[in-house]
Structure formats: C-alpha cells, structure tokens
Design an enzyme around this catalytic site. Structure first.
Site, short mmCIF file in Angstrom:
data_model
loop_
_atom_site.label_atom_id
_atom_site.label_comp_id
_atom_site.label_asym_id
_atom_site.label_seq_id
_atom_site.Cartn_x
_atom_site.Cartn_y
_atom_site.Cartn_z
N ASP A 49 -8.21 -3.04 -7.34
CA ASP A 49 -7.71 -2.84 -5.98
C ASP A 49 -8.84 -2.37 -5.07
OD1 ASP A 49 -6.55 -0.94 -3.83
OD2 ASP A 49 -4.82 -2.12 -4.47
N HIS A 95 -6.46 -6.13 -1.69
CA HIS A 95 -5.47 -5.06 -1.51
C HIS A 95 -4.36 -5.61 -0.64
CE1 HIS A 95 -3.88 -0.99 -1.15
NE2 HIS A 95 -3.88 -1.09 0.16
N SER A 103 0.83 -1.20 0.00
CA SER A 103 0.00 0.00 0.00
C SER A 103 0.88 1.26 0.00
CB SER A 103 -0.96 -0.04 1.19
OG SER A 103 -1.98 0.91 1.04
#
Length: 413
Positions: free
Chosen positions: A290, A357, A188
């Site tokens: 995502d 994700h 991330s």
C-alpha cells in the site's frame, strides 16, 4: 515472519503481450478510459443535522451525494464512505476544520468513477444501482462521539458516529430500507470506517437481503516504521495516530466489545482485530505494498537521514533490493494479519502487489486494461464474482513485488 502456504501467483490472462508497441497502445487506451467524462453528482446536506448533533468538526451539517438507481438496479444500493486520514490532536483537528475534510462549507459536487460509475462498460455489475458517497468531515473514520474546545474558544465537534447513524437513517427513508441488495464500501480511512460499521450496516436489513462489506485500502497495520532497517527511527507511527484519535474523539462505542474486554482500545481500532468480530460477508481489497502506508507508516518524513528513502517511497521502481526486502517484511505482516479471513465463509480477499492506494473509485484500477489482475480477474470482476457468488470463492493473495506484470505505473498512488 512466515508467509501463507497458499499464496497464489497471478494468472496472466489475455493481457500477456510480447510486443511493447501493443502494450503501449493498451496503456494509452486505459488512460483514455480512466479520463472519460465522469458523472457529476450534487451535494445533499443532512436534514436537521444540528438538532441531531450530527455535525462536522466545525459544526456545519455533513453531506452526501446520491445518484438514483434504475432498471434492474432500482432496489440495489452501494454506500461508499469517503476517506482522508485522521486528526488526533486539538491542533490537527483545528487545521482540518478549515477545509473540505472538516466542514461542508468547502464541499462541492462530486465525480463518480470506478465502482460509482453509471457506465455499463466500466462498471457492468453496479452501474445502475443507487449509489451514495458519504463525505468525511469528522476525522475519526465516522466513529467518534465527543467535543473539545479549540484554542480560539470555538467548539470542535467529534461526531462521526452520529453522522454515520443520521445519514444512514436518512438514506433508509429514501429507499435504502427496501433494498434487496446492498454493499457498504469505502476507501482508506473510509475503508476502515466500512469495517467499523459493517455489522451495524448488515443488521439493518432482513436476513434475505444480501448485505455485504467492501473495505478498500482500509487495512492499516500496527507496525514500526521500517523497524528492520538500521537507518530509520522504528517508531509506531500508525499506533500514535490511532491512539490520539481513539482517545481524543472517544471511539469506544464502535469498537468490538470482546476486544475491549481484553485489549487497549487503540489496538481494537486496527483492522487485524476488527475482522475477528465482523459477522457480515466482507471482501478485503488492498495492496500488500500500500503506497500510503509505505510513505506514511513505513518511511514517514523525518524517520530517515538524508534522502536515502525519499525516491524509493515515491516510486517503488526506484527502490534498491535492500529496500524491497524491507517492504516485503511489511507485506509478510499484512499477509499474516489477513490470514484469519481465509477460513471465513462468504468472505473474500483481493490482495495485489501493486504500488497503489484505493482501487475501487478510479476507472483505471477498477476496470481497464491497466487494472491489476489476480486469479484471471480484474478488481471489478473479482468484486462482482464475490458479491454475486459467481465463483466458489474469491480469495487471492499476490506474490511478492515485482512478480505481477499487470501492475501498471498508471495506477493511482
């Protein structure tokens, strides 16, 4: 928007099962493996942090978790940068300093799973490497260098770049400098940080050292929130977040000079621009759907009336065909932005179509019966084949949702 002419459908391996009961058994086994006892690694605080100015938002020293390698992995290192969004205003950074993403006062020991696991069965290529997870406490993907006064009169320290340099310097003294193999990864906001620092990491080693970068779920798009849909606001949410972060925390030093000569610093903070200047071998690992970006960029709260998108953005299986088409527009933009990677030698792509994700730090998505499969490879197999050059190339882009049956509802979202 045109899509790539080289898009590949997933090759369905041994997992293509006709019997629902067998599929259920495999999913239960995957969940069991993903909840197996993880390695718990204690927190180490950076030595001399205050003297180096390398501190968290609240002024406390940053930290990391180091698990020593053994056997054949004694001189191999994996450095993993933690994620956790950004703070782009005095108010948001002030709130952030009161928690784990802004102060080491709240940090505890960490569990190592997925690519960080020392379980050979789960992580056959990297289980015995030296593994480091660097905690994220600056709010700008380890890239800022500034300070500001909080409303309570205290100082907000935007020192992500100093944290990066000081922690890596300390790790170099603990054996990273003599590494024969090295990977910089992150998830991330940590995946974005891996892109921002990829060239610096690679340059720290002699040419004969295999030093590569593996950003996971760090390829954020500059796209308006569901701009093709009439019932959403069309705001450039990610641009707004990055613009505030870039200017508040002064991240210019880590941005590509050739990009800054032509474009706004905020634009240079986006991965689509960063990859143009990265020279180190890199594998982009990401979902083209995502889940974080769909929830926070495409359909952020407040961008649509009523509950029209609430159920859909929570679980893609609840989306209408019209909503899926909007998501496909996001996917097409994603595929266009990573197109440049296809021609980069020694680079890799693993772009699946699962609603997820971050895939490297979790057992279930990294290597299990529920792991996404592209090109007949799980995430772990693809990363290993790319890093060790066991395949001619690993450049896989999945077809449109819901074409890939290996995308499990058990994946982290």
């Amino acid at each position: 928007m045109a899509t790539s002419s080289k898009l590949r459908s997933p090759v369905l391996p041994r997992r293509r099962l006709a019997e629902p009961f067998l599929l259920l058994l495999l999913l239960l086994a995957a969940v069991a493996s993903s909840t197996a006892a993880a390695d718990v690694v204690e927190l180490t605080l950076l030595t001399g942090a205050q003297e180096k100015g390398a501190v968290c938002l609240d002024g406390s020293p940053p930290g990391y978790h180091l698990q020593r390698g053994f056997g054949s992995g004694e001189h191999s290192w994996l450095v993993f940068l933690e994620g956790g969004a950004w703070c782009n205003s005095i108010e948001s950074c002030s709130r952030r300093k009161m928690g784990v993403y802004g102060s080491s006062k709240f940090m505890k020991a960490a569990e190592f799973n997925g690519i960080l696991s020392n379980d050979k069965q789960l992580n056959s290529d990297f289980y015995n490497w030296n593994k480091v997870a660097i905690r994220y406490c600056d709010g700008a993907s380890f890239s800022g260098d500034a300070e500001a006064q909080d409303k309570d009169g205290s100082t907000l320290h935007f020192r992500g770049l100093r944290i990066w340099k000081a922690v890596v310097d300390e790790l170099m003294g603990k054996g990273l400098a003599t590494a024969k193999q090295a990977i910089l990864s992150g998830c991330s906001a940590g995946g974005l940080a891996a892109l921002l620092h990829c060239n610096d990491f690679h340059a720290r080693f002699p040419k004969e050292v295999s030093a590569k970068c593996l950003p996971d779920a760090g390829f954020f798009l500059d796209i308006a929130s569901l701009c093709s849909s009439e019932d959403l606001s069309g705001e450039r949410h990610m641009w707004s977040v990055f613009n505030g972060t870039v200017h508040l925390q002064n991240v210019r030093e880590v941005l590509p000079k050739d990009c800054l000569a032509k474009k706004d610093p905020t634009e240079c903070f986006f991965p689509a621009e960063l990859v143009k200047s990265i020279t180190a071998p890199t594998l982009i690992l990401n979902s083209a759907y995502d889940s974080w970006q769909i929830r926070n960029v495409l359909a952020p709260d407040g961008s649509f009336p009523g509950q029209s998108w609430s159920s859909c953005k929570t679980d893609i299986r609840n989306c209408s065909s019209t909503q899926i088409q909007v998501f496909n527009g996001f996917r097409n933009k994603f595929v266009n932005d990573v197109e440049i990677v296809k021609d980069k030698k020694n680079w890799g792509l693993f772009i699946d179509s699962c609603f997820t994700h971050c895939q490297t730090p979790f057992n279930i998505s990294w290597s299990s019966q529920a792991s996404p499969v592209l090109g007949n490879k799980t995430v772990a197999e693809a990363v290993g084949d790319w890093y060790f050059e066991r395949s001619y190339e690993v450049k896989e882009i999945d077809c449109e949702y819901p074409c890939n049956p290996t995308c499990s509802s058990q994946l982290p979202t």
